[in-house]
Design an enzyme around this catalytic site. Structure first.
Site, PDB file in Angstrom:
ATOM      1  N   ASP A 135       5.034   0.626  11.849  1.00 47.77           N
ATOM      2  CA  ASP A 135       3.762   0.054  11.381  1.00 47.77           C
ATOM      3  C   ASP A 135       3.566  -1.387  11.852  1.00 47.77           C
ATOM      4  O   ASP A 135       2.513  -1.983  11.589  1.00 47.77           O
ATOM      5  CB  ASP A 135       3.686   0.111   9.847  1.00 47.77           C
ATOM      6  CG  ASP A 135       3.603   1.546   9.332  1.00 47.77           C
ATOM      7  OD1 ASP A 135       3.378   2.455  10.135  1.00 47.77           O
ATOM      8  OD2 ASP A 135       3.770   1.737   8.113  1.00 47.77           O
ATOM      9  N   ARG A 154       1.797  14.770  13.229  1.00 45.59           N
ATOM     10  CA  ARG A 154       2.192  14.547  11.833  1.00 45.59           C
ATOM     11  C   ARG A 154       2.207  15.818  10.980  1.00 45.59           C
ATOM     12  O   ARG A 154       1.416  15.972  10.036  1.00 45.59           O
ATOM     13  CB  ARG A 154       1.308  13.469  11.202  1.00 45.59           C
ATOM     14  CG  ARG A 154       1.373  12.162  11.969  1.00 45.59           C
ATOM     15  CD  ARG A 154       0.680  11.052  11.272  1.00 45.59           C
ATOM     16  NE  ARG A 154       1.419  10.530  10.129  1.00 45.59           N
ATOM     17  CZ  ARG A 154       0.940   9.615   9.299  1.00 45.59           C
ATOM     18  NH1 ARG A 154      -0.262   9.146   9.471  1.00 45.59           N
ATOM     19  NH2 ARG A 154       1.666   9.188   8.289  1.00 45.59           N
ATOM     20  N   LYS A 171       0.840  -1.211   0.000  1.00 48.12           N
ATOM     21  CA  LYS A 171       0.000   0.000   0.000  1.00 48.12           C
ATOM     22  C   LYS A 171       0.873   1.259   0.000  1.00 48.12           C
ATOM     23  O   LYS A 171       0.622   2.206  -0.741  1.00 48.12           O
ATOM     24  CB  LYS A 171      -0.910  -0.002   1.230  1.00 48.12           C
ATOM     25  CG  LYS A 171      -1.637   1.319   1.413  1.00 48.12           C
ATOM     26  CD  LYS A 171      -2.204   1.556   2.791  1.00 48.12           C
ATOM     27  CE  LYS A 171      -1.299   1.782   3.923  1.00 48.12           C
ATOM     28  NZ  LYS A 171      -1.165   3.100   4.515  1.00 48.12           N
ATOM     29  N   ASN A 172       1.907   1.260   0.847  1.00 43.32           N
ATOM     30  CA  ASN A 172       2.689   2.489   0.993  1.00 43.32           C
ATOM     31  C   ASN A 172       3.650   2.739  -0.163  1.00 43.32           C
ATOM     32  O   ASN A 172       4.294   3.787  -0.224  1.00 43.32           O
ATOM     33  CB  ASN A 172       3.438   2.493   2.336  1.00 43.32           C
ATOM     34  CG  ASN A 172       2.470   2.735   3.484  1.00 43.32           C
ATOM     35  OD1 ASN A 172       1.327   3.133   3.263  1.00 43.32           O
ATOM     36  ND2 ASN A 172       2.914   2.483   4.703  1.00 43.32           N
ATOM     37  N   CYS A 180      -3.714  13.294  13.037  1.00 47.78           N
ATOM     38  CA  CYS A 180      -4.456  12.050  12.882  1.00 47.78           C
ATOM     39  C   CYS A 180      -4.297  11.245  14.152  1.00 47.78           C
ATOM     40  O   CYS A 180      -3.622  11.670  15.088  1.00 47.78           O
ATOM     41  CB  CYS A 180      -3.995  11.280  11.658  1.00 47.78           C
ATOM     42  SG  CYS A 180      -2.408  10.518  11.858  1.00 47.78           S
ATOM     43  N   ARG A 221      -8.493   0.175   5.166  1.00 50.22           N
ATOM     44  CA  ARG A 221      -7.642   1.195   4.528  1.00 50.22           C
ATOM     45  C   ARG A 221      -6.330   0.595   4.041  1.00 50.22           C
ATOM     46  O   ARG A 221      -5.731   1.108   3.098  1.00 50.22           O
ATOM     47  CB  ARG A 221      -7.335   2.325   5.515  1.00 50.22           C
ATOM     48  CG  ARG A 221      -8.511   3.207   5.827  1.00 50.22           C
ATOM     49  CD  ARG A 221      -8.089   4.348   6.693  1.00 50.22           C
ATOM     50  NE  ARG A 221      -6.969   5.073   6.071  1.00 50.22           N
ATOM     51  CZ  ARG A 221      -6.374   6.122   6.601  1.00 50.22           C
ATOM     52  NH1 ARG A 221      -6.776   6.586   7.767  1.00 50.22           N
ATOM     53  NH2 ARG A 221      -5.379   6.723   5.973  1.00 50.22           N
TER      54      ARG A 221
HETATM   55  C1  EPZ Z   1       4.889   6.859   6.094  1.00 48.61           C
HETATM   56  O1  EPZ Z   1       4.218   7.972   6.655  1.00 48.61           O
HETATM   57  C2  EPZ Z   1       3.887   5.737   6.044  1.00 48.61           C
HETATM   58  N1  EPZ Z   1       2.762   6.149   5.212  1.00 48.61           N
HETATM   59  C3  EPZ Z   1       3.429   5.388   7.443  1.00 48.61           C
HETATM   60  O2  EPZ Z   1       2.570   4.273   7.374  1.00 48.61           O
HETATM   61  C4  EPZ Z   1       4.640   5.024   8.290  1.00 48.61           C
HETATM   62  O3  EPZ Z   1       4.229   4.805   9.620  1.00 48.61           O
HETATM   63  C5  EPZ Z   1       5.666   6.155   8.257  1.00 48.61           C
HETATM   64  O4  EPZ Z   1       6.003   6.486   6.880  1.00 48.61           O
HETATM   65  C6  EPZ Z   1       6.964   5.830   8.980  1.00 48.61           C
HETATM   66  O5  EPZ Z   1       7.543   4.698   8.402  1.00 48.61           O
HETATM   67  C7  EPZ Z   1       2.853   6.069   3.888  1.00 48.61           C
HETATM   68  O6  EPZ Z   1       3.865   5.669   3.328  1.00 48.61           O
HETATM   69  C8  EPZ Z   1       1.665   6.449   3.119  1.00 48.61           C
HETATM   70  P1  EPZ Z   1       7.117  10.271   7.927  1.00 48.61           P
HETATM   71  P2  EPZ Z   1       4.847   9.424   6.559  1.00 48.61           P
HETATM   72  O7  EPZ Z   1       6.963  11.555   7.198  1.00 48.61           O
HETATM   73  O8  EPZ Z   1       5.678   9.507   5.350  1.00 48.61           O
HETATM   74  C9  EPZ Z   1       7.723  13.542  11.347  1.00 48.61           C
HETATM   75  C10 EPZ Z   1       0.622   3.023   7.807  1.00 48.61           C
HETATM   76  O9  EPZ Z   1       0.160   2.533   8.864  1.00 48.61           O
HETATM   77  N2  EPZ Z   1       7.540  14.543  10.290  1.00 48.61           N
HETATM   78  O10 EPZ Z   1       8.266   9.397   7.565  1.00 48.61           O
HETATM   79  O11 EPZ Z   1       3.739  10.395   6.726  1.00 48.61           O
HETATM   80  C11 EPZ Z   1       6.439  12.751  11.620  1.00 48.61           C
HETATM   81  O12 EPZ Z   1       5.579  13.436  12.468  1.00 48.61           O
HETATM   82  C12 EPZ Z   1       1.192   4.425   7.791  1.00 48.61           C
HETATM   83  O13 EPZ Z   1       0.623   2.415   6.730  1.00 48.61           O
HETATM   84  C13 EPZ Z   1       7.726  15.867  10.579  1.00 48.61           C
HETATM   85  O14 EPZ Z   1       8.034  16.246  11.717  1.00 48.61           O
HETATM   86  O15 EPZ Z   1       5.771   9.442   7.823  1.00 48.61           O
HETATM   87  C14 EPZ Z   1       7.012  11.466  12.205  1.00 48.61           C
HETATM   88  O16 EPZ Z   1       7.294  11.675  13.552  1.00 48.61           O
HETATM   89  C15 EPZ Z   1       0.954   5.165   9.051  1.00 48.61           C
HETATM   90  N3  EPZ Z   1       7.535  16.791   9.588  1.00 48.61           N
HETATM   91  C16 EPZ Z   1       8.325  11.288  11.448  1.00 48.61           C
HETATM   92  O17 EPZ Z   1       8.648  12.562  10.911  1.00 48.61           O
HETATM   93  C17 EPZ Z   1       7.207  16.402   8.326  1.00 48.61           C
HETATM   94  O18 EPZ Z   1       7.061  17.288   7.457  1.00 48.61           O
HETATM   95  C18 EPZ Z   1       8.277  10.297  10.296  1.00 48.61           C
HETATM   96  O19 EPZ Z   1       7.143  10.581   9.478  1.00 48.61           O
HETATM   97  C19 EPZ Z   1       7.043  15.051   8.040  1.00 48.61           C
HETATM   98  C20 EPZ Z   1       7.219  14.128   9.039  1.00 48.61           C
END
Ligand code: EPZ
Length: 426
Positions: A301, A116, A17-18, A111, A393
């Site tokens: 995850d 996030r 999915k991701n 969320c 989802r």
């Molecule tokens: C991806 O989310 C995945 N989603 C998530 O899977 C997964 O948990 C996550 O990566 C971590 O591996 C998809 O790929 C669609 P991040 P993403 O930006 O990209 C902080 C699932 O269950 N951050 O790597 O949104 C953030 O808050 C989902 O399938 C900032 O501070 O995650 C987090 O603490 C849930 N500012 C960390 O970085 C930003 O602009 C990592 O988030 C962006 C992120």
């Protein structure tokens, strides 16, 4: 073992999915067809499909392929109504900027798993010359002279979709870009592979990317890599029910942290062929200490699923969540099933019990739902899980796959986004 039917049989893992979501966003970058093989039929894919169709992409399903074609982008605005449903829809921001030099995308908001923010996405795009204003809850982004220009950005913190969003714009920028400290998650690797097939010029050295912007990109055909989180979830399903599952379309290299942990606590994990894994367990597994991290460390995850496993472990386990600030929503529900868990900030202490008991519980997010299903499979009696649209989802036909391996699991209502129930009997 008290309660629970050992799962036995074969489960085929879907495309990730991701990876599918960002790959679908690539359809906006070209007027040529992009054929993606193995897109999972899950809720998030449908949500992104609706958003892309509003922007001008036509999407056809042909056998196992999704064929996307964006002859012309008809709108550069992604509305709150759609974006609020799924954070990954923020990916259309970089794609629209790349193709059209402008975009208006609703801020996704927080969320269930934490605040996030998207500050890194925005800072990375600013480094490519894009001006960004926040107006009435929308990100209003514009590239001067209608085209993003090359630039250099180092992510102060690793972000998976942040890396993809900036890359989406950089591949069509005027000039060269350099992105540092990008994610090492395999879904980004798959994304880059597909972009290169489309004619993008990208060089990678570890977490650094050099991109030579192109004036246009072509179509491509691409098979999506297997879903390592779905795989990890079913690996835990085998372990928690003390069953024996053969998992197909399963790339062990994507889940080594989970494999190592399962082996360490007493499960048998065998690589039967290069894309088939067998997971077996016969006794209660040992307690463990686990910390989530960026790839190749344990995926956040999979944290909730391993917590379900720890509730039935022999001894006290410790689980630390390092990626998200509020990803323990499943804890209260697991406690309702008889688990003994103490939380302190981002750290959980799980006291292994001899048994869990079925109970009515509520799914709060995607992976939390999966952990409740796993706990229910091993619990005594009947568990009723509400709001399983969260599960849908990210998991295609989970109850069908589990039932084929002997689980007594049944969906009671089928109206999407209603208070659907999943009943698991053990
Ligand atoms: C991806 O989310 C995945 N989603 C998530 O899977 C997964 O948990 C996550 O990566 C971590 O591996 C998809 O790929 C669609 P991040 P993403 O930006 O990209 C902080 C699932 O269950 N951050 O790597 O949104 C953030 O808050 C989902 O399938 C900032 O501070 O995650 C987090 O603490 C849930 N500012 C960390 O970085 C930003 O602009 C990592 O988030 C962006 C992120």
């Amino acid at each position: 073992m008290t309660g629970g039917i050992p799962l036995c049989g074969t489960i085929v893992i879907n495309g990730a999915k991701n990876a599918a979501l960002p790959l679908m966003a690539l359809g906006l970058l070209t007027d040529q067809p992009l054929a993606l093989e193995g897109v999972p039929l899950v809720g998030d894919v449908h949500t992104l499909q609706e958003i892309l169709e509003e922007l001008g992409t036509s999407i056809m399903r042909l056998h196992n392929y999704f064929v996307l074609k964006t002859h012309r982008v008809t709108s550069t605005r992604a509305s709150y109504e759609r974006v609020r449903k799924m954070r990954a829809s923020i990916l259309v921001l970089g794609a629209l900027l790349g193709r059209c030099g402008e975009a208006e995308v609703s801020l996704p908001g927080g969320c269930a798993i934490g605040a996030r923010p998207v500050n890194l996405h925005l800072d990375g795009l600013r480094a490519l010359g894009v001006t960004i204003d926040i107006e009435h809850g929308y990100i209003v982004a514009k590239a001067p002279k209608g085209r993003v220009r090359g630039g250099m950005y180092e992510f102060p913190k690793v972000s998976v979709t942040g890396s993809m969003n900036v890359l989406l714009a950089a591949v069509l920028a005027e000039g060269e870009s350099c992105l540092k400290n990008v994610a090492l998650e395999p879904e980004l690797g798959d994304f880059i592979t597909c972009l290169k097939k489309m004619g993008a010029v990208i060089e990678r050295e570890g977490s650094t990317l050099w991109i030579q912007g192109q004036s246009s990109l072509g179509g491509a055909q691409h098979k999506i890599l297997p879903d390592r989180i779905e795989l990890g979830t079913y690996m835990v399903a085998a372990a928690i029910t003390r069953g024996n599952l053969l998992l197909e379309n399963a790339d062990i290299s994507l889940v080594m942290a989970a494999v190592d942990l399962l082996r360490k606590i007493g499960a048998v994990v065998e690589e039967v062929t290069p894309n088939t894994i067998r997971v077996m367990a016969s006794d209660a597994l040992e307690a463990f200490s686990m910390r989530t991290g960026e790839f190749p460390e344990m995926a956040t995850d999979l944290q909730a699923q391993f917590m379900a496993l720890a509730t039935l472990g022999q001894g006290t386990s410790e689980i630390t969540e390092t990626i998200f600030d509020n990803r323990f929503m499943h804890v209260c529900e697991l406690i309702r099933m008889g688990a003994h868990i103490e939380l302190e900030g981002n750290h959980a202490v799980v006291f292994g019990q001899k048994r869990l008991m079925g109970a009515p519980v509520m799914a709060t997010d995607l992976r939390a739902s999966a952990s409740l299903v796993l706990a229910a499979l091993a619990a005594e009696g009947t568990t009723i899980i509400r709001r399983v649209y969260h599960l849908d989802r990210g998991y295609e036909g989970m109850e069908i796959k589990l039932a084929q391996c002997g689980a007594q699991i049944q969906r009671l209502t089928t109206q999407p986004e209603q208070d659907e129930l999943l009943v698991v009997r053990a």
